[in-house]
Structure formats: C-alpha cells, structure tokens
Scaffold this motif. Structure first.
Motif, PDB file in Angstrom:
ATOM      1  N   ARG A   1       0.825  -1.217   0.000  1.00 16.84           N
ATOM      2  CA  ARG A   1       0.000   0.000   0.000  1.00 16.84           C
ATOM      3  C   ARG A   1       0.856   1.263   0.000  1.00 16.84           C
ATOM      4  N   ALA A   2       2.071   1.167   0.545  1.00 13.68           N
ATOM      5  CA  ALA A   2       2.924   2.346   0.681  1.00 13.68           C
ATOM      6  C   ALA A   2       4.148   2.295  -0.230  1.00 13.68           C
ATOM      7  N   ASN A   3       4.257   1.275  -1.077  1.00 17.25           N
ATOM      8  CA  ASN A   3       5.460   1.100  -1.886  1.00 17.25           C
ATOM      9  C   ASN A   3       5.051   0.744  -3.310  1.00 17.25           C
ATOM     10  N   ASP A   4       5.410   1.607  -4.263  1.00 18.81           N
ATOM     11  CA  ASP A   4       5.036   1.365  -5.655  1.00 18.81           C
ATOM     12  C   ASP A   4       6.160   0.729  -6.473  1.00 18.81           C
ATOM     13  N   ARG A   5       7.230   0.285  -5.797  1.00 24.83           N
ATOM     14  CA  ARG A   5       8.335  -0.355  -6.511  1.00 24.83           C
ATOM     15  C   ARG A   5       8.070  -1.834  -6.774  1.00 24.83           C
ATOM     16  N   PHE A   6       7.115  -2.416  -6.048  1.00 25.74           N
ATOM     17  CA  PHE A   6       6.881  -3.853  -6.141  1.00 25.74           C
ATOM     18  C   PHE A   6       5.418  -4.146  -6.479  1.00 25.74           C
TER      19      PHE A   6
END
Length: 219
Positions: free
Chosen positions: A189-194
């Motif tokens: 939810r807080a990380n758009d790298r994965f």
C-alpha cells in the motif's frame, strides 16, 4: 492445504542431503526465478537446517555452469544457528558459495552488515522466511527491500498463515490477522516499486506464499 499442514508436508523433503522446509512447488518456482534473474547474491532470513541455503547455492552453481555470474553468493541470516546445523552446512560442497550471519534480522547493526556484504552487487534476490509476525516481517521489508532492483524479486514465505484456520498455530505468536501476508499488504500500500507476480501465483496451485512473490518494477 489444511491436510498438508496437518501432516507437516513442508518437513518431508531434503535438498542435496539437507532438510529443506519448503513445498516442492515453491522450490520449482524459486528455481525459475533464480534462472530468470541470474542474481549475484541471494539473501535469505531464516536458516534452520540449511537446506534452503544449499538449494540456492546449487542453483547459483548451475547458473554459473550455464554462463551466469561465476562468483554469485548466498548470504544466510538467522537469530540462532545451531552448532550441528552449522557444522553440516559448512562441510557441504555447496558451502563454497555460502556465508552465514547469526543475529536478528531486524537489528539495525545486523542489517548494516547485510547491506555492506551486498555492496555494489548488481542483482540481489531477497527471501524472507524467519519470524512470521506482522511486525517482524514488516520491519524486514523496510530494512531489505532496497537491496532489490528492477527485474529481481522479494519473496515472502508463509503468507499462507492468513488463509489457515484461526487455531492453526496455537503455540506461535503469529496467526490470522498477524502474519507475513498482512505485512505484505501493508508494505504494498505504501510502496510502488513492487507488485505481486500474478503469473507465478496463478500457476502455483499449492504454495505457502500466496501474494508472497513480489517483483521489483523499478530501482
């Protein structure tokens, strides 16, 4: 899955002579990832009997034989490496590619050692399989996700705990609502790298890592 868990299915197998506490299906999926990624380093939290370290090292050995990174390594981390397990791992032929660190994976000083070991390695694959509480896995994700770059993977095992019955782990600090899958959901939810690799998930009809195969999209 309930039937497999009741029979301790993940404890039935060995890899090159060492107990490996994994489902064979997940090991095949991991083999496919290792071949595709061609990592310079595989970093694993949780060592137990060492079968997973031996498996990873043997995959790197095969990669090297097929033209992959010749000096690729495995780094294993565990809060308690039992003397008899360490002895068996250290005398195994695949130990030439393995380094072990004893300490807590969420200790900042230990994490600093891991990052120093990874150094300037171009392609790192991270596998989290130690303490399975939400808080512990979340902290591991915060500490080690930065090691993984675009095209590689961050794999979180035992996310299946969320899908098990409420009373499946009466003697453990984890369970439904407090486990690796809930940590993965919060992390994403807080990380758009994965993102969850749905192709892998869709073909694994039996896995201990639903929603746990995370592909890195960008550095």
């Amino acid at each position: 899955m309930d039937r497999a868990n009741a029979r301790k299915y993940s404890y039935h197998f060995e890899w090159l002579g060492r107990p490996v506490i994994q489902y064979p299906q997940d090991m095949i999926a991991l083999q496919e990832i290792i071949w595709a990624v061609q990592p310079d380093l595989i970093f694993e939290t949780g060592i137990a009997h060492g079968g997973s370290l031996i498996f990873s090292a043997s995959m790197l050995e095969l990669n090297a034989a097929c033209g992959g990174p010749p000096n690729a390594e495995v780094l294993g981390l565990d809060i308690d490496i039992r003397a008899h397990n360490r002895e068996e791992i250290e005398k195994h032929p695949m130990f030439k590619r393995i380094t072990m660190i004893e300490g807590s994976s969420i200790d900042d000083r230990v994490a600093a050692r891991v990052h120093e070991f990874a150094g300037n390695m171009k392609r790192v694959l991270v596998i989290l399989d130690s303490n399975h509480t939400h808080a512990h896995v979340m902290r591991e994700l915060e500490l080690y996700s930065s090691l993984v770059k675009a095209g590689s993977y961050l794999i979180v095992f035992d996310t299946v705990i969320e899908d098990m019955p409420e009373d499946a782990f009466p003697d453990r600090p984890w369970g439904k609502g407090d486990n690796p899958k809930t940590a993965v959901w919060e992390f994403l939810r807080a990380n758009d790298r994965f993102e969850i690799d749905r192709e892998i998930q869709d073909k694994l009809l039996l896995t201990v890592a639903p929603d746990g195969f995370l592909k890195c999209l960008k550095d």
